[in-house]
Design a protein around this motif. Sequence first.
Motif, short mmCIF file in Angstrom:
data_model
loop_
_atom_site.label_atom_id
_atom_site.label_comp_id
_atom_site.label_asym_id
_atom_site.label_seq_id
_atom_site.Cartn_x
_atom_site.Cartn_y
_atom_site.Cartn_z
N THR A 148 0.83 -1.21 0.00
CA THR A 148 0.00 0.00 0.00
C THR A 148 0.87 1.26 0.00
OG1 THR A 148 -0.14 -0.01 2.43
CG2 THR A 148 -1.87 -1.15 1.24
N SER A 208 -3.08 -9.17 0.51
CA SER A 208 -3.90 -8.80 1.66
C SER A 208 -5.00 -9.81 1.92
CB SER A 208 -4.51 -7.41 1.46
OG SER A 208 -5.38 -7.41 0.34
N PRO A 210 -11.07 -7.74 11.23
CA PRO A 210 -10.65 -6.69 10.29
C PRO A 210 -10.02 -5.48 10.96
CG PRO A 210 -12.82 -7.52 9.70
CD PRO A 210 -12.47 -8.16 10.99
N SER A 250 -6.32 -4.35 9.87
CA SER A 250 -6.09 -3.02 9.32
C SER A 250 -5.02 -2.27 10.12
CB SER A 250 -7.40 -2.24 9.32
OG SER A 250 -7.19 -0.91 8.86
N PRO A 300 -11.36 1.06 4.54
CA PRO A 300 -11.25 -0.28 5.13
C PRO A 300 -12.37 -0.61 6.11
CG PRO A 300 -9.12 0.83 5.15
CD PRO A 300 -10.14 1.85 4.77
N ALA A 317 -15.14 -3.46 5.46
CA ALA A 317 -15.26 -4.55 6.43
C ALA A 317 -16.71 -4.73 6.89
CB ALA A 317 -14.37 -4.28 7.63
#
Length: 318
Positions: free
Chosen positions: A96, A189, A198, A202, A247, A251
Amino acid sequence: MKDMKYLISVLVGAMSYGILSTIVVLAYGQGYQLGEVVGTQLMTGCILAWMLALYTKVRETRKQRKQGITPAEAGNVSPRMTWKHRLLLMLAGAPTVVTGLLYYQSLRYIPASLAIILLFQFTWISVLIQAVSKRQRPDKITVLTLFLLFGGTLLAAGVLGESTAHFDFLGITLGLLSAVSYSMFIIFSGKAVPSVHPAYRSAWMVTGGLVLLCILFPPYFLFNGLLWGQLLLFGFLLGLFGAFIPPVLFAIGVPHIGGGMAGILGAAELPVAVLLSSFVLHEQVSVLQWTGVVLVLLGVVMPELYKLRWRSTETVTS
């Protein structure tokens, strides 16, 4: 209708990504450098991600106490993360940073409307990587999709309306490399410790990205006073719309609507980025280029629509 809130959740998450390029160009206009922009983004995103992870941990602990579950029993129900898991997630977060660096750097040489289109080439690059790794030929719908993406990209980039001297090949190369990096992020990922919540995934992935960035670009902005100017505002907006909101919303929504529909809604990032570059940055986007944008969007959503139709047909016949 009960899934509408999950559809909106994923849609808003995708649209949030489309805001980033405009913010970066505005930050460059104030004289800030690549490392400063990405550094403040990840720093903000990391803080927000860990706040969410802490909130999630507190909620889980309270829920377990109400159910009378001891810490030892909780470990059996939900296995604790090991340092191996944490390192894997931190490594998975590295692409990322590479994607952000390449994409944001491309914005120095090419318009934001073109940079986002080049980033969207991750769609066919991901297909190519999977086809090579699995040694399988793409099916007919995939080949048709690739033609749409290539044709749409040529139109959206304005290649047919401008001479080649108009384009900065360094910027185009950086934009395409960001698409390759993003493709690798998608692949890695999804395979990195999927059993972990999650919020924790993250947080550790953003942390890994921040560590890598600090190695590549030491965070001098923390000590030279730049942070307390407009850089803090730009970093907060980038962290909020790039490293935190998408994110979290993905999620929430993706498990309920499925990956196919999420892929369709994720294409909303492209028109948002082009619209903002046109209205906020005053970049010229012709009708021909908008036609290319529509073709790229069609190329993105067509495989997912085909899968959804095929599944519904299979369900009816069975």
